[in-house]
Design a protein around this motif. Structure first.
Motif, PDB file in Angstrom:
ATOM      1  N   LEU A 525       1.549  87.527  -1.775  1.00  0.00           N
ATOM      2  CA  LEU A 525       1.520  86.138  -1.325  1.00  0.00           C
ATOM      3  C   LEU A 525       2.901  85.705  -0.851  1.00  0.00           C
ATOM      4  CD1 LEU A 525       0.078  83.429  -0.979  1.00  0.00           C
ATOM      5  CD2 LEU A 525       0.476  82.983  -3.419  1.00  0.00           C
ATOM      6  N   LYS A 526       3.913  86.090  -1.592  1.00  0.00           N
ATOM      7  CA  LYS A 526       5.286  85.755  -1.205  1.00  0.00           C
ATOM      8  C   LYS A 526       5.630  86.374   0.157  1.00  0.00           C
ATOM      9  CE  LYS A 526      10.055  86.642  -2.750  1.00  0.00           C
ATOM     10  NZ  LYS A 526      10.369  87.533  -1.600  1.00  0.00           N
ATOM     11  N   MET A 527       5.243  87.640   0.375  1.00  0.00           N
ATOM     12  CA  MET A 527       5.557  88.310   1.642  1.00  0.00           C
ATOM     13  C   MET A 527       4.825  87.660   2.811  1.00  0.00           C
ATOM     14  SD  MET A 527       5.896  92.400   0.939  1.00  0.00           S
ATOM     15  CE  MET A 527       6.336  92.660   2.654  1.00  0.00           C
ATOM     16  N   PHE A 528       3.549  87.326   2.598  1.00  0.00           N
ATOM     17  CA  PHE A 528       2.795  86.653   3.657  1.00  0.00           C
ATOM     18  C   PHE A 528       3.494  85.365   4.084  1.00  0.00           C
ATOM     19  CE2 PHE A 528      -1.035  89.186   2.526  1.00  0.00           C
ATOM     20  CZ  PHE A 528      -1.480  89.481   3.805  1.00  0.00           C
ATOM     21  N   LYS A 529       3.899  84.576   3.110  1.00  0.00           N
ATOM     22  CA  LYS A 529       4.552  83.297   3.419  1.00  0.00           C
ATOM     23  C   LYS A 529       5.875  83.516   4.149  1.00  0.00           C
ATOM     24  CE  LYS A 529       2.441  80.584  -0.298  1.00  0.00           C
ATOM     25  NZ  LYS A 529       2.650  79.825  -1.566  1.00  0.00           N
ATOM     26  N   ASP A 530       6.618  84.549   3.750  1.00  0.00           N
ATOM     27  CA  ASP A 530       7.902  84.832   4.391  1.00  0.00           C
ATOM     28  C   ASP A 530       7.732  85.239   5.856  1.00  0.00           C
ATOM     29  OD1 ASP A 530       9.190  84.279   2.020  1.00  0.00           O
ATOM     30  OD2 ASP A 530       9.463  86.377   1.441  1.00  0.00           O
ATOM     31  N   ASP A 531       6.621  85.922   6.177  1.00  0.00           N
ATOM     32  CA  ASP A 531       6.426  86.457   7.531  1.00  0.00           C
ATOM     33  C   ASP A 531       5.699  85.500   8.462  1.00  0.00           C
ATOM     34  OD1 ASP A 531       7.685  88.812   6.901  1.00  0.00           O
ATOM     35  OD2 ASP A 531       5.849  89.920   6.463  1.00  0.00           O
ATOM     36  N   LEU A 532       5.190  84.403   7.937  1.00  0.00           N
ATOM     37  CA  LEU A 532       4.294  83.537   8.701  1.00  0.00           C
ATOM     38  C   LEU A 532       4.946  83.010   9.980  1.00  0.00           C
ATOM     39  CD1 LEU A 532       1.374  82.763   8.214  1.00  0.00           C
ATOM     40  CD2 LEU A 532       2.146  80.653   7.154  1.00  0.00           C
TER      41      LEU A 532
END
Length: 759
Positions: A525-532
């Motif tokens: 979830l953290k990675m998804f948010k960082d890449d958005l």
């Protein structure tokens, strides 16, 4: 063994004899040890061999008399009655006066010739499995509620039904439950917070496990199980079905509590059902389903009754390693210090006579998905079906010192590919770009920027703009749930899925058989948010997620860990994040908790597992979802059986899909991750246009319509009917099918419009 060799070398006869005796003793212990290798408790045990009902009465088990039941609640459809002595209930369907029992059909009770112990289980409103943690060898045992020995307490009526507590003094378990009705369903609930243990550990509970159980007795009927798209276990007479018990974990096995592998399809839908004569029900696991198994027992396994139930798991077995980094050394243990999950809720939807088959079950589940999960009917858009096109950017293969990059399709080549398909008459496309990340497909966890070998971010942005000019959305395929690159700052010691023994979990996903780390969902979830924001700059329309929404597991990581049901919520948060940030999400073989957040499922399972007990596949999942989302099966250029695969897609209402590379297929023969039968675009361009035309002519005008009927007209001849009355008849046989004026060639299908359907 080195120590035996040493004793023999010294010719110490007493020592040798002692060593041999020790070995024999160890072998005998091992031979009698029950090792449990399932994601839940051990495989079902014949209760006569492993029951602990030592205090049961000498009387033969009986079923409650109908005169002992009293009215508790009513809805506009159902009337609920309960028996204060046993906790059992019966329901009357006011539409047709049919009666449904929470116990086996009493009409056949006198015919049962099973053991007294198993008959006690059949008559019981609740079964449990437990383990004694004080024993050196953990051997799970089964127990059922016995009137006169066990007690019912705290019985009271509540709005819509009743509440009571089952108290089993012999084992010290106290289990509170509720039974309520609303509309056309009865709901059973195990209240998690009220469960009490003494010195024994609760493994699983089956509440009212024999609801609707019946003998075959010449009647048409079947058990519906959620295997693949759905499968039927037909009622049969006088068969010994010892090995035909279906017992599968909802949402698949838990890799942290992983059991023996089998070749069955994972369960993606938390449902089961039964049809017997004109009666039928659909059961939906409404809460706590992440810790449930579906157990189906046809006549001849434990008794002559056909029955199916939800097994609610509160503990699970795992291998406790005794030597670090040596997976072969260990013993079976259970999670001792916790009980899984929250309340366990099952809804039994009672079907009217005309809707008591698997089609009626699927229609009721569709209604449930719309009313309870918020799915909406697709809007009528273009009359052309979408072609789901996957384009492969690149991958790697073994090089001299490191992996060698294999270029599949650059963004400029992808643009030409899409232009050609459009010129060939395919006006509605949805495009997925896979293997776009640095290093290609097998570089899991790696995301932005786009690999420069295929055009980089600038090339991808240009391709997206061109696709949009043709009205085609573009999605990037991602895999955040695995990581072999360290991308995003991933270190498996800190963010990897961890089991109870403190070991991080690796999986083998690649043809080079390298281990790949499984990533904690909260880190995902953290990675998804960082890449958005980076994805937004490319202008893409969304992401394709594979294992997120497809696999569910417990995680004991100290920083990012989550329970199995919490992991489901985290995955939903990931899907919501993508949906709100980019606009769209596609899943791959997704579990149905993902349905409210994905608009398309790639590679949806279309066939059953072909095991010993299932008789045929049925398109339950497709009937339930057609008109709510779109779905595709195997890529057309990657089918195992091209002819039958195409016919099944037509029968089940799927949309076409292809996977292409600009490069030769042979370039990927040694690729780590991508190996398909044939992918070179120039070999498939004309064929894909021709097949698309057949899809479009057949299904273009029913894309947003519900499937309202599905039936077998003859052996291997199937009919699907849509809301408009449009009928599609498919003949899988090698001979023509003839019926009246209808003649359907072998390995083909025919379309009849609504007017013809009514003739």
């Amino acid at each position: 063994m080195k120590w035996i060799k040493l004793l023999l070398t010294k010719r110490s006869l007493p020592a040798v004899i002692a060593a041999v005796l020790i070995v024999i003793a160890l072998i005998m212990i091992a031979a009698n040890t029950r090792f449990v290798w399932k994601a839940t408790a051990g495989p079902p045990v014949v209760p006569a061999d492993n029951s602990s009902n030592s205090a049961q009465t000498d009387k033969n088990p009986t079923l409650p008399e109908l005169t002992s039941f009293s009215n508790v609640a009513e809805s506009d459809v159902l009337r609920l009655k309960m028996d204060v002595n046993t906790g059992h209930f019966i329901m009357e369907d006011k539409r047709n006066n049919e009666i449904y029992y929470s116990y086996p059909d009493p009409k056949y009770w006198s015919k049962e010739e099973v053991s007294k112990t198993w008959k006690q289980h059949l008559s019981s409103p609740i079964m449990i499995q437990y383990v004694d943690f004080s024993e050196p060898i953990l051997n799970p045992k089964e127990l059922s509620f016995t009137p006169g020995v066990d007690r019912i307490k705290d019985l009271k009526t509540i709005p819509g039904g009743f509440q009571l507590t089952f108290e089993l003094p012999e084992t010290g378990f106290t289990i509170p439950v509720e039974v309520t009705i609303d509309g056309d369903y009865v709901q059973t609930k195990i209240i998690r917070e009220g469960i009490k243990e003494n010195k024994l550990g609760l493994i699983w509970v089956r509440l009212y496990p024999f609801f609707g159980a019946t003998h075959t007795d010449g009647q048409e009927g079947y058990l519906f199980i959620p295997d693949g798209p759905g499968a039927l276990i037909n009622f049969k007479e006088n068969e010994l079905n010892v090995n035909k018990l279906y017992d599968e974990s909802v949402y698949g096995s838990d890799m942290v509590y992983k059991g023996l592998d089998n070749n069955r399809n994972p369960v993606t839908m938390p449902v089961f059902g039964m049809k017997s004569g004109n009666k039928g029900f659909l059961a939906v696991l409404n809460d706590g389903e992440a810790y449930a198994n579906i157990v189906a027992s046809p006549s001849g396994v434990f008794s002559d009754y056909n029955w199916i139930t939800a097994q609610m798991n509160f503990r699970s077995s795992f291998l406790q390693y005794t030597r670090k980094n040596l997976e072969e050394s260990g013993f079976v243990d259970f999670n001792r210090d916790e009980l899984f999950g929250s309340d366990r809720v099952v809804r039994y939807y009672i079907l009217d006579k005309a809707k008591s088959d698997y089609v009626g079950m699927a229609e009721r589940y569709r209604q449930y998905l719309m009313e309870e999960k918020g799915l909406k009917k697709l809007e009528a858009g273009t009359s052309d079906v979408p072609l789901y096109l996957t384009i492969v950017g690149g991958d790697q293969e073994k090089g001299t010192l490191a992996g060698r990059y294999i270029k599949g399709t650059t963004t400029s080549e992808a643009e030409q590919m899409v232009r050609t398909l459009h010129e060939l008459g395919i006006g509605n496309m949805s495009i997925t770009y896979t293997g776009w990340q640095k290093g290609g497909y097998s570089q899991f966890g790696q995301t932005l920027p786009v690999d420069s070998s295929i055009g980089g971010d600038e090339g991808m942005k240009s391709f997206v703009d061109y696709a949009h000019s043709l009205g085609a959305p573009v999605y990037l395929d991602t895999e955040y749930a695995l990581n072999n690159t360290g991308a995003g700052g991933f270190e498996k010691e800190f963010a990897g899925v961890t089991n109870l023994a403190g070991q991080t979990i690796d999986v083998r996903m690649l043809y080079n058989e390298d281990n790949v780390s499984a990533v904690s969902d909260k880190f995902n979830l953290k990675m998804f948010k960082d890449d958005l924001e980076g994805y937004k700059k490319l202008g893409i329309d969304g992401l394709v997620v594979s294992r997120t929404g497809q696999e569910l597991f417990s995680d004991y990581n100290t920083k990012y860990g989550s329970s199995r049901d919490e992991a489901k919520d985290v995955q939903v948060d990931i899907l919501k994040t993508i949906q709100s940030g980019l606009g769209g999400v596609q899943g791959v073989r997704s579990n149905f908790y993902a349905l409210p957040y994905v608009h398309h499922i790639q590679n949806m399972v279309s066939d059953y597992s072909y095991d010993l007990f299932s008789d045929e596949a049925v398109p339950f999942s497709q009937i339930a979802t057609h008109g709510l989302i779109t779905y595709s099966f195997d890529y057309s250029n990657n089918r195992d059986e091209n002819g039958n695969g195409f016919l099944r897609e037509i029968e089940y209402g799927a949309v076409p899909s292809f996977v292409f590379t600009h490069a030769d297929t042979s370039d990927f023969l040694s690729a780590y991750g991508i190996r398909y039968y044939s992918t070179k675009f120039s070999d498939w361009a004309s064929y894909s246009a021709e097949e698309y035309k057949r899809f479009n002519e057949t299904l273009g005008d029913v894309q947003n319509q519900f499937i309202v009927e599905h039936r077998t007209l003859a052996h291997n001849v199937k009919e699907t009917v849509y809301e408009s009355g449009k009928r599609i008849i498919v003949n899988y046989n090698t001979e023509p099918y003839k019926h009246g004026d209808l003649e359907l060639p072998a390995k083909n299908f025919i379309v009849l419009d609504g007017e013809a359907a009514n003739q």
